[in-house]
Design a protein around this motif. Sequence first.
Motif, PDB file in Angstrom:
ATOM      1  N   ASN A 145       0.758  -1.245   0.000  1.00 29.42           N
ATOM      2  CA  ASN A 145       0.000   0.000   0.000  1.00 29.42           C
ATOM      3  C   ASN A 145       0.790   1.298   0.000  1.00 29.42           C
ATOM      4  OD1 ASN A 145       1.146  -0.666   2.335  1.00 29.42           O
ATOM      5  ND2 ASN A 145      -0.779  -1.336   3.252  1.00 29.42           N
TER       6      ASN A 145
ATOM      7  N   VAL B  16      -1.743   4.315   0.482  1.00 32.02           N
ATOM      8  CA  VAL B  16      -2.215   4.560   1.837  1.00 32.02           C
ATOM      9  C   VAL B  16      -1.148   5.297   2.624  1.00 32.02           C
ATOM     10  CG1 VAL B  16      -3.053   3.469   3.918  1.00 32.02           C
ATOM     11  CG2 VAL B  16      -3.583   2.478   1.711  1.00 32.02           C
ATOM     12  N   LEU B  17       0.057   4.883   2.372  1.00 30.37           N
ATOM     13  CA  LEU B  17       1.133   5.440   3.169  1.00 30.37           C
ATOM     14  C   LEU B  17       1.372   6.908   2.874  1.00 30.37           C
ATOM     15  CD1 LEU B  17       3.721   2.582   3.393  1.00 30.37           C
ATOM     16  CD2 LEU B  17       1.885   3.231   4.930  1.00 30.37           C
ATOM     17  N   GLN B  18       0.960   7.308   1.716  1.00 27.62           N
ATOM     18  CA  GLN B  18       1.164   8.721   1.396  1.00 27.62           C
ATOM     19  C   GLN B  18       0.545   9.621   2.451  1.00 27.62           C
ATOM     20  OE1 GLN B  18      -0.226   9.348  -2.565  1.00 27.62           O
ATOM     21  NE2 GLN B  18       1.683   8.587  -3.447  1.00 27.62           N
ATOM     22  N   LYS B  19      -0.563   9.167   2.936  1.00 26.48           N
ATOM     23  CA  LYS B  19      -1.234   9.937   3.974  1.00 26.48           C
ATOM     24  C   LYS B  19      -0.318  10.166   5.176  1.00 26.48           C
ATOM     25  CE  LYS B  19      -5.348   9.521   5.682  1.00 26.48           C
ATOM     26  NZ  LYS B  19      -6.463   8.749   6.253  1.00 26.48           N
ATOM     27  N   GLN B  20       0.531   9.201   5.411  1.00 26.06           N
ATOM     28  CA  GLN B  20       1.351   9.302   6.619  1.00 26.06           C
ATOM     29  C   GLN B  20       2.776   9.718   6.304  1.00 26.06           C
ATOM     30  OE1 GLN B  20       1.409   5.306   7.605  1.00 26.06           O
ATOM     31  NE2 GLN B  20      -0.763   5.122   8.011  1.00 26.06           N
TER      32      GLN B  20
ATOM     33  N   ALA C 195       2.447   3.977  15.909  1.00 22.01           N
ATOM     34  CA  ALA C 195       1.317   4.356  15.081  1.00 22.01           C
ATOM     35  C   ALA C 195       0.579   5.519  15.729  1.00 22.01           C
ATOM     36  CB  ALA C 195       0.388   3.171  14.918  1.00 22.01           C
TER      37      ALA C 195
ATOM     38  N   ILE D 124      -5.302   4.442   9.463  1.00 21.84           N
ATOM     39  CA  ILE D 124      -5.866   3.098   9.309  1.00 21.84           C
ATOM     40  C   ILE D 124      -4.983   2.108  10.045  1.00 21.84           C
ATOM     41  CG2 ILE D 124      -6.437   1.279   7.657  1.00 21.84           C
ATOM     42  CD1 ILE D 124      -6.753   3.505   5.570  1.00 21.84           C
ATOM     43  N   GLU D 125      -3.704   2.363   9.904  1.00 21.82           N
ATOM     44  CA  GLU D 125      -2.720   1.492  10.542  1.00 21.82           C
ATOM     45  C   GLU D 125      -3.003   1.365  12.028  1.00 21.82           C
ATOM     46  OE1 GLU D 125       2.075   1.802  11.107  1.00 21.82           O
ATOM     47  OE2 GLU D 125       0.777   3.492  11.535  1.00 21.82           O
ATOM     48  N   TYR D 126      -3.336   2.486  12.665  1.00 21.33           N
ATOM     49  CA  TYR D 126      -3.596   2.480  14.095  1.00 21.33           C
ATOM     50  C   TYR D 126      -4.792   1.601  14.417  1.00 21.33           C
ATOM     51  CZ  TYR D 126      -4.326   4.236  18.814  1.00 21.33           C
ATOM     52  OH  TYR D 126      -4.472   4.327  20.158  1.00 21.33           O
TER      53      TYR D 126
ATOM     54  N   MET E 136      -5.906  -0.848  12.760  1.00 18.81           N
ATOM     55  CA  MET E 136      -5.564  -2.266  12.578  1.00 18.81           C
ATOM     56  C   MET E 136      -4.664  -2.756  13.699  1.00 18.81           C
ATOM     57  SD  MET E 136      -5.031  -2.572   8.517  1.00 18.81           S
ATOM     58  CE  MET E 136      -6.425  -2.654   7.412  1.00 18.81           C
ATOM     59  N   ALA E 137      -3.781  -1.878  14.119  1.00 19.53           N
ATOM     60  CA  ALA E 137      -2.890  -2.260  15.215  1.00 19.53           C
ATOM     61  C   ALA E 137      -3.691  -2.550  16.474  1.00 19.53           C
ATOM     62  CB  ALA E 137      -1.885  -1.150  15.486  1.00 19.53           C
ATOM     63  N   ILE E 138      -4.751  -1.790  16.663  1.00 20.17           N
ATOM     64  CA  ILE E 138      -5.589  -2.036  17.840  1.00 20.17           C
ATOM     65  C   ILE E 138      -6.241  -3.404  17.733  1.00 20.17           C
ATOM     66  CG2 ILE E 138      -7.654  -1.259  19.083  1.00 20.17           C
ATOM     67  CD1 ILE E 138      -5.129   0.444  19.532  1.00 20.17           C
ATOM     68  N   GLU E 139      -6.647  -3.750  16.511  1.00 23.12           N
ATOM     69  CA  GLU E 139      -7.213  -5.095  16.321  1.00 23.12           C
ATOM     70  C   GLU E 139      -6.198  -6.161  16.711  1.00 23.12           C
ATOM     71  OE1 GLU E 139     -10.177  -4.039  12.576  1.00 23.12           O
ATOM     72  OE2 GLU E 139      -8.526  -5.454  12.272  1.00 23.12           O
TER      73      GLU E 139
END
Lengths: 593, 198
Positions: free
Chosen positions: A520, A523-527, A541, A546-548, A550-553
């Motif tokens: 992705n 997606v990473l461009q956002k960050q 994160a 989004i990464e955050y 997912m990390a929580i999941e």
Amino acid sequence: MSHHSYGANVEFKWGNKRGIGVKNKGTQFYESFVYDGVEYSLYDCVYFYHNDHVDTSLGKLVKIFEKSNGEKLVKVVWFFRPSEIRNFLGTYQPHWSELFLASGDGVGVSNVNLLESVVGKCSVVCTSEDKRNPKPTETELERAHFFFKCTFDVERRAIVEKFPNVVVGVKVEQFFNSKGRHYATVPSDILRCQVKEKDEARISHHVLTKRSFDFLPHKRQKIIEEKSTIGKNRNFHHKMDFVENEELRRDESVKPNEKIRDKDEARTSENVLPKRSLDSFPHENRKVTEDKSTISKSSNYQKKEFDEKEELRQDKTVKPNNKVIDKDEARTPENVLPKKALDSFPHEKRKVIEEKSTIGKSNNSEKKEEFDEKEGIRQDGSVKAIRKVTEVTERPDAEKRRWFKKMPWEDRLKKAQELDTLVLLSNLDPSYTSYEVEDIVWHAFKEKVEARMLEWSPTYNSYYGRALVIFRTKDAAAKAISELNMRCLILEDGRVVCAKKGTVCDPVKQSTFTGHLTINRAVLQKQSWEMRKAVSTSHCAQPNTIEYAMAIEWAQRYDMSEACWEVLCQKQMKEIDDVKNKHRTARLFFEVS
Amino acid sequence: MEPSAEEYAAFEEKVKRTVYFDNLSPQVTESVIRTALDQFTAVKNVKFIPNYLGPSNLPQCALVELDSAKKVKEVRAMIGQYPFMMSGMPRPVRARPAVAEMFDDRPVKPKRKMKCCWLEKNDPDFEVARELKNLTRKHAAEIAFMHKVHLKEEEKLAAQQAETLKVHYKKFKLIEGIMTDRTALTLARKYNLAVADE
């Protein structure tokens, strides 16, 4: 009889029989019993409940028996809490969880109590350096509630570091740690919780109140002996009496006969009559009691105690039990009597009365019982004769192991795998080191091996320690495995070593890792800003990505799996305890070495 | 190899200074850990715990020795608060305090005495011992199964997240596409809408 209905509520079961009193044929000794869902066995440490003292008392069960009249009794040797002997501590600085084993001849060493006054198990380890004392293992120390390393001699009123050979006719070895008994004395956590919950009400409120004997009028402590009734004093005495007496003595209100009494009571009593309760009743009443058959007494104990417990559980203050005045109840001698009731009676009434039935049962029967005990011990001894317990010391070439630099372990392991000389040992104590495992293997097989303990991991049952062992030849490895399968190699705390052929999976470097997603860029461009700031490949994160989410999941997943492991471990520990408890004999492991 | 008390005390200190990381990607190397952590603290030593027996696709674990026990606390607090990524996303690593049993090269505990003995078949306790042995085997099987179940669960979660990500990716691609080929602007003009020029 009323006690039946109460008895039905409290589960009770005898365990294995041990022998009968030789003179008093009606007395049946037992190895264990189940009370209120908890199994107690000989030499377990238990809490005793008695409501006129703040803390519960701790003692070790040294005899469990039932008299012909149905009274269930336990003989206990007491542990002193530091506060109980605070006047004699001197310069000794006790640890908060330290206890002192009672010893010597005198009041307060041991008593016979009603079995029903046991409220729960506790684990006490001995940390004495005495060479007869097997060192407690790490796990034991961690799981123990209390420890002791000194005895308190009630004769000399002093803390003694040296242990005598015999305490009240019981070999001192029974007071030291005994390998294999460990799991018998320490209930699994779950079990402990149950016990705790149940007893919390009873125990905790006691802790909060002031020590009862501190505020009881001292006069009340005077006990006048009716020596005429019997030669030998065989009364129920709680060890606290000893403490109380001591306090008295310090107050210089010593009565001459007290000393005599102390001596008389040096003999541990086989009697059941808790004097405390007796004392609380008018004299006439007790006279009546004497002549009553003991059967009716025992029937009342249970009821009485049960009443009491119920009440305590409901409200946390000690209330006088109104029924005490009732004549019938007066016959129920039980140390659970509320202390306010005690206070309400004039102190002259506190007299110790002998039960008539005990007159006939003189010193002889006591000796017989001791004899029975010895008989039991001898049996144990014969069992041990077959076994040869080896003290594991360093193997002869221990020094050499450090001299030579060996091939890297990975290479040796690979070679061993090819040559079939690799063995996986499990159910070792996880705190063993690789060298210690090599020493054990040397003593067990006379084989010089190379061992490596496997690291403890949170995703494994932490009770099991495992080690990879490389034998010199294929035959030696095969022989060791079959030996361990055919016979059983027992380690200190009743662990049975388990062996199988070691197969090592090659630590292949995988290119992908479950849960790491790669496609992705967009997606990473956002960050990208965060990415620039973060250290090359690692970062925390931030909550708006989004990464955050997912990390929580993933974090949730981790917590779930952790919970699963915990449950699994608990279940397995319980199974282990169950097997060990099912066979009481398991605790004989290593009792004599 | 006289186990000295000082040696053991030094080891215990070392344990206190050490953090245990798990759920590490196989790509993570010592240098990755060092660079990842040097924003918080200096790293003294890194040791990966080899996985000899477990399923080969278990995540890596490592012991990382830091400056002091205080730093261990800080690092753990940080990683506990924010999911921490190492060599990949979005599965975070986890940190917990190390315990002595995690070190395979730990020194022998001073004054430790061990005993062992053989039980023969005719021993009264033989049955108990055998039962315990079987229990050990059963438990090992249970643990292996547990590993399998968890790996499967992890894969499931990863697959589901990959799907989510793909959808997001497609969405972004689409938006990006219509912005770059001016479709968005053309449409805006057609419907007479004001579109901010980038």
